[in-house]
Design a protein around this motif. Structure first.
Motif, PDB file in Angstrom:
ATOM      1  N   UNK A  64       0.831  -1.212   0.000  1.00 45.77           N
ATOM      2  CA  UNK A  64       0.000   0.000   0.000  1.00 45.77           C
ATOM      3  C   UNK A  64       0.863   1.257   0.000  1.00 45.77           C
ATOM      4  N   UNK A  65       1.948   1.251   0.774  1.00 45.96           N
ATOM      5  CA  UNK A  65       2.856   2.401   0.793  1.00 45.96           C
ATOM      6  C   UNK A  65       3.496   2.611  -0.577  1.00 45.96           C
ATOM      7  N   UNK A  66       3.866   1.525  -1.243  1.00 47.28           N
ATOM      8  CA  UNK A  66       4.447   1.632  -2.578  1.00 47.28           C
ATOM      9  C   UNK A  66       3.432   2.208  -3.567  1.00 47.28           C
ATOM     10  N   UNK A  67       2.183   1.805  -3.452  1.00 47.42           N
ATOM     11  CA  UNK A  67       1.144   2.331  -4.337  1.00 47.42           C
ATOM     12  C   UNK A  67       0.942   3.829  -4.106  1.00 47.42           C
ATOM     13  N   UNK A  68       0.957   4.244  -2.839  1.00 45.08           N
ATOM     14  CA  UNK A  68       0.812   5.667  -2.530  1.00 45.08           C
ATOM     15  C   UNK A  68       1.986   6.459  -3.079  1.00 45.08           C
ATOM     16  N   UNK A  69       3.190   5.909  -2.971  1.00 47.96           N
ATOM     17  CA  UNK A  69       4.375   6.578  -3.507  1.00 47.96           C
ATOM     18  C   UNK A  69       4.284   6.707  -5.016  1.00 47.96           C
ATOM     19  N   UNK A  81      -5.668   7.150  -7.125  1.00 50.80           N
ATOM     20  CA  UNK A  81      -4.799   6.866  -5.972  1.00 50.80           C
ATOM     21  C   UNK A  81      -5.535   5.961  -4.982  1.00 50.80           C
ATOM     22  N   UNK A  82      -6.794   6.291  -4.700  1.00 50.60           N
ATOM     23  CA  UNK A  82      -7.561   5.496  -3.752  1.00 50.60           C
ATOM     24  C   UNK A  82      -7.726   4.061  -4.240  1.00 50.60           C
ATOM     25  N   UNK A  83      -7.997   3.892  -5.504  1.00 42.91           N
ATOM     26  CA  UNK A  83      -8.140   2.556  -6.073  1.00 42.91           C
ATOM     27  C   UNK A  83      -6.849   1.755  -5.921  1.00 42.91           C
ATOM     28  N   UNK A  84      -5.724   2.353  -6.288  1.00 45.66           N
ATOM     29  CA  UNK A  84      -4.454   1.636  -6.268  1.00 45.66           C
ATOM     30  C   UNK A  84      -4.020   1.288  -4.845  1.00 45.66           C
ATOM     31  N   UNK A  85      -4.180   2.225  -3.928  1.00 44.18           N
ATOM     32  CA  UNK A  85      -3.784   1.974  -2.546  1.00 44.18           C
ATOM     33  C   UNK A  85      -4.687   0.910  -1.918  1.00 44.18           C
ATOM     34  N   UNK A  86      -5.984   1.017  -2.155  1.00 47.86           N
ATOM     35  CA  UNK A  86      -6.915   0.039  -1.586  1.00 47.86           C
ATOM     36  C   UNK A  86      -6.662  -1.355  -2.143  1.00 47.86           C
ATOM     37  N   UNK A  87      -6.476  -1.452  -3.454  1.00 46.13           N
ATOM     38  CA  UNK A  87      -6.229  -2.763  -4.064  1.00 46.13           C
ATOM     39  C   UNK A  87      -4.915  -3.356  -3.586  1.00 46.13           C
ATOM     40  N   UNK A  88      -3.896  -2.530  -3.427  1.00 41.33           N
ATOM     41  CA  UNK A  88      -2.611  -3.026  -2.940  1.00 41.33           C
ATOM     42  C   UNK A  88      -2.713  -3.471  -1.482  1.00 41.33           C
ATOM     43  N   UNK A  89      -3.454  -2.720  -0.688  1.00 38.22           N
ATOM     44  CA  UNK A  89      -3.620  -3.056   0.727  1.00 38.22           C
ATOM     45  C   UNK A  89      -4.360  -4.377   0.910  1.00 38.22           C
ATOM     46  N   UNK A  90      -5.353  -4.631   0.073  1.00 40.67           N
ATOM     47  CA  UNK A  90      -6.202  -5.810   0.266  1.00 40.67           C
ATOM     48  C   UNK A  90      -5.970  -6.909  -0.770  1.00 40.67           C
TER      49      UNK A  90
END
Length: 206
Positions: A64-69, A81-90
């Motif tokens: 998730x941190x990598x997606x946010x970066x 951004x929200x889509x990528x971070x959420x998908x990476x987190x879960x």
């Protein structure tokens, strides 16, 4: 007093949309403990050969941190951004229900498909936006698709994946970013971007 599910969902949306370092924001807001699906990741081990970084929660927070970066570096809009971070987190949210120890190794066969089901149920409970839930679930369900082929995938396989993602409101590019974050969030076992062959074939198709 326990937080309402809708309040927890709103807090999660705020983190995935705006936090520069989602892992810190999730911990600071108590969301890992408040969301059982996240808490369960911390109790789920991984095979150290493939994941020397630690348990599923360590891996997922890192992704998730990598997606946010990535979103910050490429100046992506808040929705993407929200889509990528959420998908990476879960992306590995199905592992707690599928992880098994066999012959001294740890495996989680079927976790991608199960993860889509888990995330959809969680999204309903937390009142997350339906378009976000559909898009994230599609990425979660297909984030292991690259393992189905050796070398470049066939044009047919790429089109099939593109159509499945597009029907859910996302894209092969979004999928590729999550796959890359998954591969990088492994410490010394980090691997090259497994989405590249799929992007390469997609570019030829265009």
């Amino acid at each position: 007093m326990a937080r309402a599910q809708r309040e927890i969902g709103a807090a999660l949306l705020e983190v995935t949309r705006h936090a520069d370092v989602p892992s810190e924001a999730l911990r600071d807001d108590g969301l890992i403990e408040a969301i059982p699906e996240l808490a369960a990741l911390g109790e789920t081990p991984q095979d150290p050969h493939w994941h020397p970084e630690g348990d599923v929660l360590v891996h997922s927070l890192w992704a998730a941190d990598l997606a946010a970066s990535h979103a910050l570096e490429h100046d992506l809009d808040a929705d993407r951004r929200q889509l990528l971070v959420t998908a990476s987190l879960f992306h590995d949210v199905g592992k707690p229900q599928t992880t098994r120890r066999m012959n001294g190794r740890i495996s989680s066969h079927g976790h991608a498909e199960r993860g889509g089901e888990v995330f959809r149920a969680m999204g309903r409970r937390l009142a997350l936006p339906r378009p976000l839930v559909d898009a994230v679930a599609a990425i979660v369900e297909t984030h292991m698709a690259h393992l189905s082929v050796r070398g470049d995938p066939s044009p047919r396989a790429v089109r099939r994946l593109q159509h499945r993602l597009a029907a859910a409101g996302t894209s092969l590019d979004d999928w590729g970013i999550v796959v890359r974050c998954d591969g990088e969030a492994r410490g010394p076992a980090a691997r090259p971007d497994a989405s590249q062959p799929w992007r390469r074939v997609a570019a030829r198709l265009q």
